[in-house]
Design an enzyme around this catalytic site. Structure first.
Site, short mmCIF file in Angstrom:
data_model
loop_
_atom_site.label_atom_id
_atom_site.label_comp_id
_atom_site.label_asym_id
_atom_site.label_seq_id
_atom_site.Cartn_x
_atom_site.Cartn_y
_atom_site.Cartn_z
N HIS A 7 44.03 -14.99 0.00
CA HIS A 7 45.06 -14.19 -0.68
C HIS A 7 44.64 -13.86 -2.10
O HIS A 7 43.72 -14.46 -2.66
CB HIS A 7 46.42 -14.90 -0.68
N GLU A 43 57.60 -17.67 -4.24
CA GLU A 43 56.52 -16.77 -3.81
C GLU A 43 56.87 -16.03 -2.54
O GLU A 43 57.68 -16.49 -1.73
CB GLU A 43 55.24 -17.58 -3.58
N GLN A 60 49.92 -12.49 -2.44
CA GLN A 60 50.89 -13.54 -2.76
C GLN A 60 51.56 -13.16 -4.08
O GLN A 60 50.92 -13.18 -5.13
CB GLN A 60 50.17 -14.88 -2.90
N HIS A 84 45.17 -14.93 -9.64
CA HIS A 84 44.07 -15.70 -9.04
C HIS A 84 43.65 -15.08 -7.73
O HIS A 84 44.35 -14.27 -7.14
CB HIS A 84 44.46 -17.17 -8.85
N GLU A 134 41.04 -20.25 -6.13
CA GLU A 134 41.69 -21.25 -5.29
C GLU A 134 40.93 -21.37 -3.98
O GLU A 134 40.37 -20.38 -3.51
CB GLU A 134 43.14 -20.79 -5.03
C1 MC0 Z 1 44.57 -19.61 -17.74
N1 MC0 Z 1 43.42 -18.98 -18.06
C2 MC0 Z 1 43.14 -18.10 -17.10
C3 MC0 Z 1 44.19 -18.21 -16.16
N2 MC0 Z 1 45.05 -19.15 -16.58
N3 MC0 Z 1 42.11 -17.26 -16.95
C4 MC0 Z 1 42.11 -16.47 -15.86
N4 MC0 Z 1 43.09 -16.51 -14.92
C5 MC0 Z 1 44.14 -17.35 -15.03
N5 MC0 Z 1 45.10 -17.37 -14.10
C6 MC0 Z 1 42.63 -19.20 -19.27
C7 MC0 Z 1 43.47 -19.00 -20.51
O1 MC0 Z 1 43.53 -17.64 -20.88
C8 MC0 Z 1 42.75 -19.85 -21.53
O2 MC0 Z 1 41.67 -19.15 -22.05
C9 MC0 Z 1 42.23 -21.01 -20.70
O3 MC0 Z 1 42.17 -20.55 -19.33
C10 MC0 Z 1 43.14 -22.22 -20.77
O4 MC0 Z 1 44.41 -21.82 -20.32
P1 MC0 Z 1 45.81 -22.29 -20.93
O5 MC0 Z 1 46.77 -21.20 -20.74
O6 MC0 Z 1 45.61 -22.86 -22.28
O7 MC0 Z 1 46.37 -23.37 -19.97
P2 MC0 Z 1 45.86 -24.75 -19.41
O8 MC0 Z 1 44.49 -25.12 -19.85
O9 MC0 Z 1 46.97 -25.71 -19.64
O10 MC0 Z 1 45.84 -24.36 -17.86
C11 MC0 Z 1 44.94 -23.49 -17.30
C12 MC0 Z 1 44.71 -23.93 -15.84
C13 MC0 Z 1 46.11 -23.96 -15.17
C14 MC0 Z 1 43.78 -22.95 -15.16
C15 MC0 Z 1 44.06 -25.33 -15.86
O11 MC0 Z 1 46.68 -22.68 -15.20
C16 MC0 Z 1 46.09 -24.46 -13.76
O12 MC0 Z 1 46.07 -25.68 -13.49
N6 MC0 Z 1 46.13 -23.56 -12.75
C17 MC0 Z 1 46.10 -23.96 -11.35
C18 MC0 Z 1 47.47 -24.01 -10.76
C19 MC0 Z 1 48.20 -22.69 -10.72
O13 MC0 Z 1 47.82 -21.75 -11.45
N7 MC0 Z 1 49.29 -22.60 -9.94
C20 MC0 Z 1 50.10 -21.41 -9.80
C21 MC0 Z 1 49.83 -20.76 -8.52
P3 MC0 Z 1 41.41 -19.02 -23.62
O14 MC0 Z 1 40.17 -18.17 -23.73
O15 MC0 Z 1 42.64 -18.43 -24.21
O16 MC0 Z 1 41.18 -20.45 -24.04
S1 MC0 Z 1 50.46 -21.73 -7.19
C22 MC0 Z 1 49.75 -21.10 -5.78
O17 MC0 Z 1 49.03 -20.17 -5.84
C23 MC0 Z 1 50.08 -21.84 -4.49
C24 MC0 Z 1 51.55 -21.94 -4.29
C25 MC0 Z 1 49.39 -21.27 -3.25
O18 MC0 Z 1 48.51 -20.43 -3.36
O19 MC0 Z 1 49.75 -21.70 -2.15
#
Ligand code: MC0
Length: 146
Positions: A7, A43, A60, A84, A134
């Site tokens: 997705h 979602e 998604q 993503h 992912e």
């Molecule tokens: C953050 N960054 C991204 C981003 N999110 N870059 C590209 N795409 C994204 N989606 C970048 C920020 O701009 C920042 O860059 C750096 O990563 C650190 O981000 P932050 O905003 O300071 O936040 P953190 O470090 O607390 O978290 C970032 C992290 C988090 C990726 C670790 O978003 C995470 O754990 N994501 C995985 C879970 C998730 O997103 N779940 C939602 C979908 P700079 O350069 O400014 O430092 S749930 C889903 O999809 C499920 C239900 C499913 O598929 O079944």
């Protein structure tokens, strides 16, 4: 092996309005919807096509359920858009381990629960040329939650 685009995750402010845009503009219907409290999202999965590995590819659409969720944080910073990309595999544990060995940060020790009973993990966007990535293993078709 990664065998399909499972997705593309798209962050939006208003899920119902965004679903209606995709229905009215492209004719895509909601295949499945749920709330994932752990991830802080509501979602909708819009099925685009079946894939040759027995799975499918979806859009998604994601609306945050709370202001401290990762999607809310991302929307605050970037506005709506592609959040993503997810690759499908029969073996999320093995793929995550192999990718971790290549020096890419895998965000979860163990895969967590994703859409329709799938098992998911994420790779850090900073290790993937700016793309939050992912990995997904779908639940077996007979036990998928719709
Ligand atoms: C953050 N960054 C991204 C981003 N999110 N870059 C590209 N795409 C994204 N989606 C970048 C920020 O701009 C920042 O860059 C750096 O990563 C650190 O981000 P932050 O905003 O300071 O936040 P953190 O470090 O607390 O978290 C970032 C992290 C988090 C990726 C670790 O978003 C995470 O754990 N994501 C995985 C879970 C998730 O997103 N779940 C939602 C979908 P700079 O350069 O400014 O430092 S749930 C889903 O999809 C499920 C239900 C499913 O598929 O079944």
């Amino acid at each position: 092996m990664l065998t399909r685009i499972d997705h593309i995750g798209i962050a939006c402010f208003d899920l119902d309005k965004t679903v209606e845009f995709y229905r009215a503009t492209y004719g895509f219907e909601v295949f499945h919807s749920e709330v994932n409290e752990e991830q802080g999202v509501r979602e909708a999965m819009l099925k685009i096509n079946d894939t040759s590995d027995g799975g499918a590819s979806y859009l998604q659409l994601l609306e945050p359920t709370r202001p401290d969720s990762t999607v809310a944080k991302w929307l605050d910073k970037n506005g709506e858009g592609v959040h993503h990309i997810a690759f499908g595999t029969a073996d999320v544990d093995g793929e995550a381990a192999g990718i971790r060995d290549k020096g890419v940060r895998v965000l979860y020790e163990e895969p967590r629960r994703g859409s329709m009973g799938s098992r998911i993990t994420f790779l850090h966007p900073k290790d993937c040329h700016g793309v939050l990535t992912e990995l997904v293993t779908s639940a077996p078709v007979e036990s998928q939650e719709h």
